[in-house]
Each structure stands twice: as structure tokens, then as C-alpha cells.
Design an enzyme around this catalytic site. Structure first.
Site, short mmCIF file in Angstrom:
data_model
loop_
_atom_site.label_atom_id
_atom_site.label_comp_id
_atom_site.label_asym_id
_atom_site.label_seq_id
_atom_site.Cartn_x
_atom_site.Cartn_y
_atom_site.Cartn_z
N ASP A 1 71.85 -39.34 -41.71
CA ASP A 1 71.08 -38.23 -41.93
C ASP A 1 71.01 -37.60 -40.50
OD1 ASP A 1 70.49 -38.91 -44.46
OD2 ASP A 1 68.58 -39.94 -44.04
N1 URA Z 1 69.54 -44.72 -44.76
C1 URA Z 1 68.95 -43.58 -44.48
O1 URA Z 1 67.81 -43.28 -44.94
N2 URA Z 1 69.34 -42.78 -43.52
C2 URA Z 1 70.34 -42.62 -42.80
O2 URA Z 1 70.91 -41.87 -42.27
C3 URA Z 1 71.08 -43.96 -43.35
C4 URA Z 1 70.66 -44.78 -44.15
#
Ligand code: URA
Length: 249
Positions: free
Chosen positions: A113
Site C-alpha cells: 500500500d
Molecule cells: N497488507 C496490507 O494491508 N497492506 C500492505 O501493504 C501489505 C499487506
């Protein structure tokens, strides 16, 4: 720490073209312009036979070339970067690649993310990328989570370890594989998953009534950041790193 994967002899123009420095005719032009050196001496012969050992001694415009078709990097993804190679509006991990790698069709393996930091594998090895993102790939991914809400307890550890089902409004129930939870002090925990569903960590933590404040991926399988590797920095994987990733399942 670059990789040189050629064990056989090949023409210099082929090696340069395979390594992403242009088409065969473009690299011939680079050679004609005298921009390529071998051990400090200008080389103009596109048919010069080169070996792996010589690869490390070839420069283009004074910079050592990266003489490999397949490239593998471990980036420490910074906060505030999209996991994408380009974007019109926002910073993205593609912006962090040095200019001489921009032509090499490198892309991230899976995604983190925008605010997630840590280990992100970048490669142009499509087969490996495909394998690592397949649901059949079960190696561990470890995340360091900072969360808000009540401190996690053994109840959540057991819940995660049992393979919980996410019950989200408007979505079909989703059964997850067992995950390991290590509860750390100060609203931190380490969550070790063997799958990679979208926003999985955030959704698991949300299912316990807490929310993720910061998320950092510590490792994918055996692949981890180097000591002192700062956000935005990347290193080229060693042959051993690549072998382990290819082996793991
Ligand atoms: N899980 C999430 O919620 N976000 C990420 O970036 C990676 C794994």
C-alpha cells in the site's frame, strides 16, 4: 553488487542489447560513437566476443554496465510511494530506479500500500514474478504492525493461528490461511502470513476492532533489507538470494 549471468561467449552488441541498452542498431551506434570501453579502452567492434568476466569491466559513458537480461532488486519502499512504475500524480517506486534501468522492463512483484514501507522485490523476470504472486506460493511474509486500540491478546493470536474468516460488510466471507502473531510491546506486533490477499494485514487487524497505524514488511521468504538500508535504497540480489527465492515454495 550487480549480477552477470552470462557464462558463454557472445557478441558485445548482443550483450549490450540484451542488457537493455537499446536495439542492436542503437548499441552499434553507441559503439561507433566511442562511448563503450573495455578495461578503460574504447571498443568499437560490435562483434567483439565477450565473456562473463569481461562484463564487469565494460563501461558506457564511464559507468559500469549491468550485463544481465534478468535483474532482481530488493527495495526498501518508502512511505508515500505507489507500487507502480509510473504515475501522473503521485510518487511511485519506478521513480526510484536509476535512469540506466528504466529501459529494462522492471516491475514490482505484488504490491504494498501507499503508506506501507519495507521489502519490495523488483524484477524483469516475469516467470519468477508470476510464481511469487501465485496463490500456490506459500512462503512467509513478515510484517511489523503498529496499531491503535486495545493491546492485542492471546485471543487474537489464537484467532489468527486458527485461520480466521473475514466477514466484511458487502463481501462474501473469506477464509484465510493460519497466520502467526507475535505480540510486541507498545502497540506493535509481527504478523507472519503465507498468502497475500489485498490489504490483508489491515483487514485482519480491523476484524479485531483495531486499526493499523503503520505497516512495514520485514521479509519475503528469506529476502530482507540489508543492515542500514534506508527507505528508497535498493540492492541487487545475489545469485544465492535468487536461488533461494526460486527454490522456495
Ligand atoms: N497488507 C496490507 O494491508 N497492506 C500492505 O501493504 C501489505 C499487506
Amino acid at each position: 553488487m550487480w549480477l552477470f549471468c552470462y557464462n558463454t561467449r557472445m557478441r558485445l552488441d548482443k550483450l549490450l542489447a540484451n542488457s537493455g541498452y537499446g536495439t542492436r542498431s542503437e548499441v552499434k551506434e553507441l559503439l561507433r560513437q566511442g562511448r563503450v570501453c573495455l578495461r578503460g579502452e574504447t571498443v568499437r567492434d560490435p562483434g567483439l566476443s565477450v565473456t562473463e568476466e569481461m562484463g564487469s569491466e565494460i563501461t558506457l559513458d564511464g559507468q559500469p554496465i549491468i550485463a544481465s537480461e534478468f535483474l532482481y532488486f530488493c527495495l526498501n519502499k518508502p512511505d508515500g510511494y505507489l507500487t507502480a512504475m509510473s504515475d501522473d500524480r503521485l510518487p511511485c517506486v519506478g521513480d526510484l530506479l536509476p535512469p540506466n534501468l528504466k529501459t529494462k522492463k522492471i516491475s514490482p512483484v505484488g504490491r504494498l500500500d501507499y503508506h506501507t514501507t519495507g521489502v519490495l522485490l523488483l524484477t524483469n523476470d516475469g516467470d519468477l514474478s508470476h510464481r511469487l504472486t501465485s496463490p500456490k506460493w506459500h512462503r512467509e511474509k513478515a510484517y511489523l504492525v503498529t496499531y491503535s486500540g486495545d493491546e492485542l491478546t492471546d485471543k487474537e493470536r489464537v484467532l489468527f493461528e486458527s485461520g480466521m474468516t473475514l466477514m466484511e460488510k458487502g463481501h462474501a466471507p473469506e477464509k484465510l490461511k493460519p497466520a502467526r502473531l507475535e505480540i510486541l510491546p507498545d502497540h506493535q506486533c509481527r504478523l507472519i502470513l503465507t498468502e497475500g490477499k489485498t490489504h490483508q494485514v489491515k483487514r485482519m487487524i480491523a476484524a479485531t476492532g483495531r486499526s493499523v497505524e503503520a505497516l512495514h514488511r520485514e521479509r519475503i521468504g528469506t529476502l530482507a533489507l540489508k543492515e542500514g538500508q534506508m527507505p528508497g535504497e535498493m540492492y541487487a540480489l545475489s545469485e544465492e538470494d535468487i536461488r533461494l527465492l526460486k527454490e522456495e515454495n
